[in-house]
Design a protein around this motif. Structure first.
Motif, PDB file in Angstrom:
ATOM      1  N   GLN A 269      -9.199  -0.123  -1.311  1.00  0.00           N
ATOM      2  CA  GLN A 269      -9.268  -0.102   0.152  1.00  0.00           C
ATOM      3  C   GLN A 269     -10.100   1.104   0.550  1.00  0.00           C
ATOM      4  OE1 GLN A 269      -5.242   0.354   1.520  1.00  0.00           O
ATOM      5  NE2 GLN A 269      -4.486  -1.408   0.374  1.00  0.00           N
TER       6      GLN A 269
ATOM      7  N   ALA B 115       0.808  -1.223   0.000  1.00  0.00           N
ATOM      8  CA  ALA B 115       0.000   0.000   0.000  1.00  0.00           C
ATOM      9  C   ALA B 115       0.837   1.268   0.000  1.00  0.00           C
ATOM     10  CB  ALA B 115      -0.951  -0.001   1.186  1.00  0.00           C
TER      11      ALA B 115
ATOM     12  N   ARG C  33      -7.711   2.396  -5.648  1.00  0.00           N
ATOM     13  CA  ARG C  33      -7.051   1.969  -4.418  1.00  0.00           C
ATOM     14  C   ARG C  33      -7.750   2.600  -3.225  1.00  0.00           C
ATOM     15  NH1 ARG C  33      -0.541   1.320  -3.595  1.00  0.00           N
ATOM     16  NH2 ARG C  33      -0.499   3.578  -3.801  1.00  0.00           N
ATOM     17  N   LYS C  34      -7.256   3.686  -2.689  1.00  0.00           N
ATOM     18  CA  LYS C  34      -7.708   4.152  -1.376  1.00  0.00           C
ATOM     19  C   LYS C  34      -8.899   5.103  -1.465  1.00  0.00           C
ATOM     20  CE  LYS C  34      -3.078   3.684   0.595  1.00  0.00           C
ATOM     21  NZ  LYS C  34      -1.913   4.376   1.221  1.00  0.00           N
TER      22      LYS C  34
END
Length: 515
Positions: A430, A282, A404-405
């Motif tokens: 995520q 990450a 992703r985030k």
């Protein structure tokens, strides 16, 4: 009996107007590395398409017999033309006549193209190379008084923004009203080395005790990095080409919809490279721009504002021929966290999309708003809230790709308030109220501090929680609509673009465009 004498007189005046400020001033202008206003119009518009209005407007001098003795043309040249076959209005400052200031022109001509673009519902291009305002205090002696600045002088400039696409090119030293005319646009550029922009130029600033050159005070390198302009270009020719490309994605006005172009790129095309585009670790960064270029139509990506607000990437592209606005994160800058400038940049793109009914594609990787002392001092939550508000107020169709985030309040930026909303997640996605790495220390502090090996305890808790963070767990409870194979992203986006196209509705936006 004919009117040939009057036609000959007209043509003589036109020839005089073509001389601009005279050979000496034109030569000085060329020596500064700049094109004249007429050369700029020829370089921008389709060949032979420019039709001038007010071609002999200016300041004549007559002899005692009432015959024309000398003629100084107005330093604003305006008219209509075509750009890529599309009708536009354009206006350009002639720096060779009183530095392009409006007191060297004619007030009615100064705003003519702005008004006509709105009336005829065509895009507007400004070639700005002057102050556009008073220009010189010498004018006070000419008119014998001063005057109170009136908002009417700027009304047409601002009004055009909510009705027609506006491109502004800062092509010289522009100050005051000239600088505002560059900024009051949907897309603006300056040329490196020959363009400067300021509220007031070096002689005025010197009265405050700051001795600066024009480049030190307001060079393009400064303003391309603070968001005053969208982009810095290397030449006037590059500026003309980028103006053409920008307008190609937009309708003629808000009363129309942007059209579809022929697409030779397979909407079902996949890309094997996308499967490994996001690292498993990450904390490792990756390049977002190749992802954007992979999923949109080939050679359709047009980025805007690359020099500022760098944790956010903004631009225009096409999906199966349909124009869309693209918002994406760049983890190379603050890990993709939104700064004050990133918020401003996102607002600018979303307002453009809302004004001209462009669907939005958002490639999401937002760890949150930027944190820390400097971020708080910058007013991040104020600007962050403004960005979230602008996004939620937007009603255009919206598709989010969770790359992703998506953490904290900033994660709300993933989508707007439109019911025409789609969301797909990559397996690398995520999300949550807090990233696990930072949240564990706060939530389990007592347990970690009491453990014989605090580091091992923290690592065990993080590993346990990371298993729960899998997007598959969220999908099991229908907390996200669909997890997709990254290689198939283009397929989903093209389907979104085709579904969104008939939902677009032309018309004036509910509120005016905010430059």
């Amino acid at each position: 009996m004919s009117w040939q004498e009057e036609i000959d007189d007209l043509e003589r005046r036109r020839r005089l107007a073509l001389e601009l400020g005279g050979p000496d001033k034109v030569e000085r202008h060329h020596n500064a590395g700049k094109l004249t206003v007429r050369e700029r119009i020829a370089g921008l518009a389709d060949p032979g398409s420019f039709e001038e209005f007010g071609s002999i407007a200016g300041f004549p001098q007559y002899d005692e017999h009432g015959r024309l003795a000398a003629f100084t043309p107005s330093n604003v040249i305006c008219g209509r033309a075509t750009l890529g076959g599309r009708a536009i209005f354009l206006t350009g400052d002639d720096f060779t006549v009183r530095g392009g200031a409006s007191d060297g022109g004619l007030k009615d001509k100064f705003g003519f193209a702005e008004t006509q673009a709105r009336r005829w519902r065509t895009p507007l291009v400004r070639l700005v190379d002057g102050t556009g305002g008073g220009g010189s205090v010498k004018q006070l002696e000419i008119i014998g008084r001063t005057y109170l600045p009136d908002v009417r002088d700027f009304t047409e400039v601002l009004g055009a923004l909510s009705e027609v696409p506006v491109v502004a090119l800062g092509l010289g030293s522009v100050a005051g009203m000239g600088a505002a005319r560059v900024c009051a646009s949907h897309y603006s550029m300056m040329v490196r080395g020959t363009s400067q922009l300021f509220a007031a130029g070096p002689p005025v600033v010197a009265r405050t005790g700051q001795e600066l050159t024009k480049e030190e005070l307001g060079g393009s390198g400064i303003h391309a990095r603070n968001g005053t302009i969208d982009d810095e270009v290397q030449s006037e020719a590059e500026a003309f080409e980028r103006a053409r490309r920008f307008l190609s994605y937009l309708p003629n006005s808000v009363h129309e919809l942007a059209g579809r172009t022929e697409c030779a790129d397979d909407p079902e095309r996949g890309d094997e490279a996308l499967l490994g585009a996001v690292p498993r670790e990450a904390r490792k960064v990756y390049k977002m721009r190749p992802i954007v270029e992979s999923v949109v139509d080939r050679e359709s990506w047009f980025e805007m504002g690359r020099g500022w607000g760098k944790s956010v990437i903004t631009g225009l592209a096409r999906l199966d021929g349909w124009p869309v606005a693209v918002l994406a994160s760049d983890p190379y800058h603050y890990g993709g966290a939104w700064t004050v400038d990133a918020c401003r940049k996102a607002i600018r793109l979303v307002d453009l999309a809302q004004t001209f009914q462009l669907p939005v594609v958002h490639l999401v990787d937002i760890p949150g708003f930027l944190i820390g002392k400097d971020a708080e001092a910058s007013g991040i939550m104020r600007y962050g809230t403004q960005a979230l508000t602008a996004i939620r107020q937007a009603t255009v169709p919206w598709c989010a790709i969770m790359v992703r985030k998506a953490f904290g309040m900033a994660a709300l930026a993933q989508r707007n308030g439109s019911p025409a909303f789609m969301r797909y997640a990559w397996p690398s996605a995520q999300w949550g109220s807090l990233p696990i790495a930072g949240g564990v220390q706060a939530a389990y502090r007592a347990q970690i501090e009491a453990a014989p090996d605090p580091d091992a305890c923290r690592a065990e808790i993080e590993q346990r929680l990371e298993a729960l963070q899998s997007p598959l767990r969220t999908a099991e409870s229908f907390g996200v609509e669909e997890i997709i194979d990254p290689r198939q992203t283009r397929r989903y986006l093209c389907r979104f673009a085709n579904l969104a196209a008939p939902l677009r509705e032309p018309g004036k936006p509910a509120f005016g465009y905010r430059p």
